[in-house]
Design an enzyme around this catalytic site. Structure first.
Site, mmCIF file in Angstrom:
data_model
loop_
_atom_site.group_PDB
_atom_site.id
_atom_site.type_symbol
_atom_site.label_atom_id
_atom_site.label_comp_id
_atom_site.label_asym_id
_atom_site.label_seq_id
_atom_site.Cartn_x
_atom_site.Cartn_y
_atom_site.Cartn_z
ATOM 1 N N LYS A 28 -2.822 -6.961 -10.082
ATOM 2 C CA LYS A 28 -2.620 -6.428 -11.436
ATOM 3 C C LYS A 28 -1.247 -6.756 -11.998
ATOM 4 O O LYS A 28 -0.254 -6.797 -11.281
ATOM 5 C CB LYS A 28 -2.836 -4.914 -11.434
ATOM 6 C CG LYS A 28 -4.286 -4.521 -11.165
ATOM 7 C CD LYS A 28 -4.528 -3.073 -11.539
ATOM 8 C CE LYS A 28 -6.012 -2.742 -11.484
ATOM 9 N NZ LYS A 28 -6.299 -1.382 -11.940
ATOM 10 N N GLY A 67 6.529 -2.458 -1.251
ATOM 11 C CA GLY A 67 6.969 -1.640 -2.382
ATOM 12 C C GLY A 67 8.475 -1.646 -2.561
ATOM 13 O O GLY A 67 8.987 -1.734 -3.674
ATOM 14 N N ARG A 98 6.204 -4.682 12.751
ATOM 15 C CA ARG A 98 7.163 -3.654 12.326
ATOM 16 C C ARG A 98 7.859 -3.002 13.518
ATOM 17 O O ARG A 98 8.967 -2.480 13.383
ATOM 18 C CB ARG A 98 6.454 -2.607 11.465
ATOM 19 C CG ARG A 98 6.139 -3.135 10.074
ATOM 20 C CD ARG A 98 5.528 -2.100 9.175
ATOM 21 N NE ARG A 98 5.524 -2.567 7.788
ATOM 22 C CZ ARG A 98 4.961 -1.927 6.792
ATOM 23 N NH1 ARG A 98 4.353 -0.773 7.009
ATOM 24 N NH2 ARG A 98 4.990 -2.420 5.569
ATOM 25 N N GLY A 102 4.049 -6.867 2.050
ATOM 26 C CA GLY A 102 2.711 -6.564 1.553
ATOM 27 C C GLY A 102 1.686 -7.634 1.890
ATOM 28 O O GLY A 102 1.669 -8.178 2.996
#
Length: 398
Positions: A199, A378, A37, A355
């Protein structure tokens, strides 16, 4: 992208307030485990200082929740950035206050100053007007290069734009948006999307949006077991979104009615315990023993998914295929990463949506073998859902 970019503005002599995403992983000794990053922001920073601008950088790190916690200090990041730029990076012990203002006012053209963690103040995530106004006072122009936080309306991403006339996208922000927008709006076909992760709840809107755009949708990871439960299969102690079974049943009906080729795993690796060393075996998805749990996709599924990926001209991947943190259950995720690399080599545009997927592909050294690895998990997901990103919307229109 219909927003001004850093190439649109004059930088010489200007105080350039830059929102970067330096939320890097640190070990217990404050050593940076992965500086991707930081390196991703270098083109924007180098552009500013090479043209005689004064770079005032601001970022968050971790979740200190409004408290000053030494382990979340950005000081190690300032040191690493200095090494990468081969020049001194000044560091402020706070992100607001008289001392910070003094340091900003003392900068010379070409200097770099990194402010301390924004989230040491709750005012950052609250998008507090007074806090945003004080941050904005440090800049003549504003650059947002933090795609990873663009889905948050925080003081440093949205609030400051109300008090600075010229607000533009940095090179990383521009690159992220260009890749994702082109993949969704103008894909080379066949277009395949791969969704995994734990999920189903966080991916429903993404699935809904992509069903209208892709040729093939591949679903793997823990989220697949909720679909199997909805089909009436035994899933043992596999991961399950209990509240989403009915929704999964509705989605299965949509898959049937859709012209999209939807692929779910046909076999999985099962084990008795959530443990890397737990003995495993491959079983058909409708033959999972009641005392076992699925921890990865099986060999038949790996072949099925890999072949589909290699036929594609645009591939978008978000979410691992299994418990990739366990080497013995990382095979499916690694195979998908390899298939993306192979597809890229054959001319496909391949995008890894941040992610866990980004971590997984870096772990096996294939992050340079795909077209683009996103820095924002996200933010990527919300973009794929079709949502507007506040940090992008707030920038000045071109």
């Amino acid at each position: 992208m219909n927003k001004l970019t850093i190439d649109s503005i004059e930088l010489k002599g200007k105080r350039v307030l830059v929102r970067v995403d330096f939320n890097v992983p640190l070990d217990e000794n404050q050593n940076i485990n992965d500086d991707r990053r930081i390196t991703s922001a270098l083109p924007t920073i180098k552009k500013i200082i090479s043209e005689g601008g004064k770079a005032i950088l601001m970022s968050h790190l971790g979740r200190p929740k409004g408290k000053v916690i030494s382990e979340f200090s950005l000081k190690p990041v300032a040191e690493r950035l200095g090494e990468l730029l081969d020049k001194e990076v000044l560091f402020a012990n706070d992100c607001i206050g008289d001392e910070v203002a003094k340091m900003v006012n003392g900068l010379n053209d070409g200097d770099v100053l990194l402010l301390e963690n924004l989230r040491f103040h709750n005012a950052e995530t609250d998008n507090d007007e007074t806090f945003a106004k004080e941050l904005s006072s440090y800049g003549d122009v504003y650059v947002n290069d933090a795609f990873g936080t663009a889905h948050r309306a925080h003081a440093s991403t949205e609030g400051v734009t109300k008090y600075i006339d010229t607000c533009v996208a940095g090179y990383l922000m521009q690159k992220e948006l260009d890749y994702l927008h082109k993949a969704i709006a103008e894909p080379q076909r066949p277009f395949t999307a791969i969704l995994g992760g734990a999920k189903i709840s966080g991916k429903i809107d993404v699935i809904e949006n992509l069903l209208e755009k892709v040729d093939t949708l591949i679903i793997g990871g823990g989220m697949a077991y909720t679909f199997y439960k909805a089909k009436g299969y035994e899933i043992g102690s596999s991961l399950l979104d209990v509240d989403k079974i009915d929704l999964a049943r509705e989605m299965l009906a949509k898959f049937e009615a859709s012209k999209v080729n939807v692929l779910l795993p046909v076999d999985v690796l099962v084990a008795s315990e959530f443990n890397n060393d737990s003995p495993s075996s491959a079983v058909k998805v409708n033959e999972i023993p009641s005392d076992k749990m699925g921890l990865d996709i099986g060999p038949e599924t790996i072949e099925l998914f890999s072949n589909e990926i290699k036929k594609s001209k645009t591939v978008l991947w978000n979410g691992p295929m299994g418990v990739f943190e366990f080497p013995n259950f990382a095979g499916g995720t690694n195979a998908v990463a390899q298939a993306l690399a192979d597809a890229t080599n054959d001319g496909a545009i391949t995008i890894v949506g941040g992610g866990d997927s980004a971590a997984a592909i870096k772990n096996i050294g294939l992050d340079e073998k795909v077209s683009h690895v996103s820095t924002g998990g996200g933010a990527s997901l919300e973009f794929l859902e079709g949502k507007l990103l506040p940090g992008v919307e707030a920038l000045t229109d071109a």
